[in-house]
Design a protein around this motif. Structure first.
Motif, PDB file in Angstrom:
ATOM      1  N   ALA B  12       0.844  -1.182   0.000  1.00  0.00           N
ATOM      2  CA  ALA B  12       0.000   0.000   0.000  1.00  0.00           C
ATOM      3  C   ALA B  12       0.886   1.241   0.000  1.00  0.00           C
ATOM      4  O   ALA B  12       2.094   1.161   0.249  1.00  0.00           O
ATOM      5  N   THR B  13       0.260   2.374  -0.257  1.00  0.00           N
ATOM      6  CA  THR B  13       0.988   3.634  -0.363  1.00  0.00           C
ATOM      7  C   THR B  13       0.815   4.459   0.905  1.00  0.00           C
ATOM      8  O   THR B  13      -0.265   4.480   1.505  1.00  0.00           O
ATOM      9  N   ALA B  16      -2.490   6.233   2.406  1.00  0.00           N
ATOM     10  CA  ALA B  16      -3.689   5.547   1.907  1.00  0.00           C
ATOM     11  C   ALA B  16      -4.338   4.708   3.009  1.00  0.00           C
ATOM     12  O   ALA B  16      -3.965   4.789   4.189  1.00  0.00           O
ATOM     13  N   LYS B  76      -5.829   3.229   8.440  1.00  0.00           N
ATOM     14  CA  LYS B  76      -6.023   4.483   7.724  1.00  0.00           C
ATOM     15  C   LYS B  76      -4.773   5.347   7.812  1.00  0.00           C
ATOM     16  O   LYS B  76      -3.948   5.170   8.709  1.00  0.00           O
ATOM     17  N   GLU B  77      -4.679   6.309   6.896  1.00  0.00           N
ATOM     18  CA  GLU B  77      -3.572   7.285   6.921  1.00  0.00           C
ATOM     19  C   GLU B  77      -2.240   6.572   7.144  1.00  0.00           C
ATOM     20  O   GLU B  77      -1.505   6.870   8.079  1.00  0.00           O
TER      21      GLU B  77
END
Lengths: 115, 109
Positions: B12-13, B16, B76-77
């Motif tokens: 994942a980035t 994101a 999250k984040e």
């Protein structure tokens, strides 16, 4: 020291050696555990002690011998190991065993290599 | 037999959102745990679900559906420090933890 500590952190031993892993918990917990963690495999529960009595032994080979002298200390005695026993050995503790609220606190593990 | 399934690896980035799924088949159910394990370190407790629904704890949330034998961990984040393995474990009717093999999460800038 706080939490769960393990010594040594790394161990290399030959198949004919005898060594011991040590675990100590400073959390006042009543249950302690030994796990084996191999790459890309689930944690394997080896032994469970509750109030210094062994309550679980998941068919572990006799070359692994646990010892729990008191509720704060746990040992894993090793002798005549095989190369496939090379893994990360994790110690954990929880307030109680056999209770759904007991999250486990883990030590950093001993990386064991059997040559 | 008892079985816990989770993906082996996910990427994942940074910044994101990522969802890590876990499905289970166990003899009885007394709760589901998520642990985080950084490389070379001890697993640390993240969450516990015993009732259906979503439990939120900061950037991390965990969901459970007992009828479907399914849980997910939502992050999250995402931050670079979230790169780690995430372990799903179910407590069976004997109060023994059954562990999944873990999902290695790789975060890219």
């Amino acid at each position: 020291e706080t939490g769960v500590t393990q010594t040594p952190r790394h161990l290399v031993m030959g198949m004919t050696n005898k060594k011991s892993l040590k675990c100590e918990q400073h959390l006042g917990h009543n249950a302690m555990y030994w796990y084996k963690q191999s790459a890309k495999k689930p944690l394997e529960l080896m032994f469970v002690y509750s109030l210094e009595e062994r309550v679980e032994n998941n068919s572990v080979p006799s070359r692994f011998s646990p010892e729990c002298p008191n509720s704060s200390h746990l040992f894993l005695h090793l002798h005549t190991l095989q190369p496939e026993d090379s893994a990360l050995y994790l110690c954990a503790s929880s307030q109680d065993s056999g209770h759904w609220t007991s999250e486990q606190y883990f030590g950093p593990g001993t990386r064991l290599t059997v040559t | 037999g008892q079985n816990i399934d989770q993906p082996t690896e996910m990427t994942a980035t940074e910044g994101a959102i990522v969802q890590i799924n876990c499905t289970y088949q166990t003899s009885g159910f007394n709760g589901l745990f998520w642990y985080q394990q950084h490389a070379g370190e001890a697993p640390t407790f993240l969450s516990y679900n015993v009732l259906d629904g979503l439990e939120e704890k900061g950037r991390f949330s965990s969901f459970l559906s007992r009828s479907k034998g399914y849980s997910y961990l939502l992050l999250k984040e995402l931050q670079m420090k979230d790169s780690a393995s995430y372990l799903c474990a179910v407590m069976d009717s004997n109060y023994q933890l059954i562990w999944g093999a873990g999902t290695k999460l790789i975060i890219k800038p």
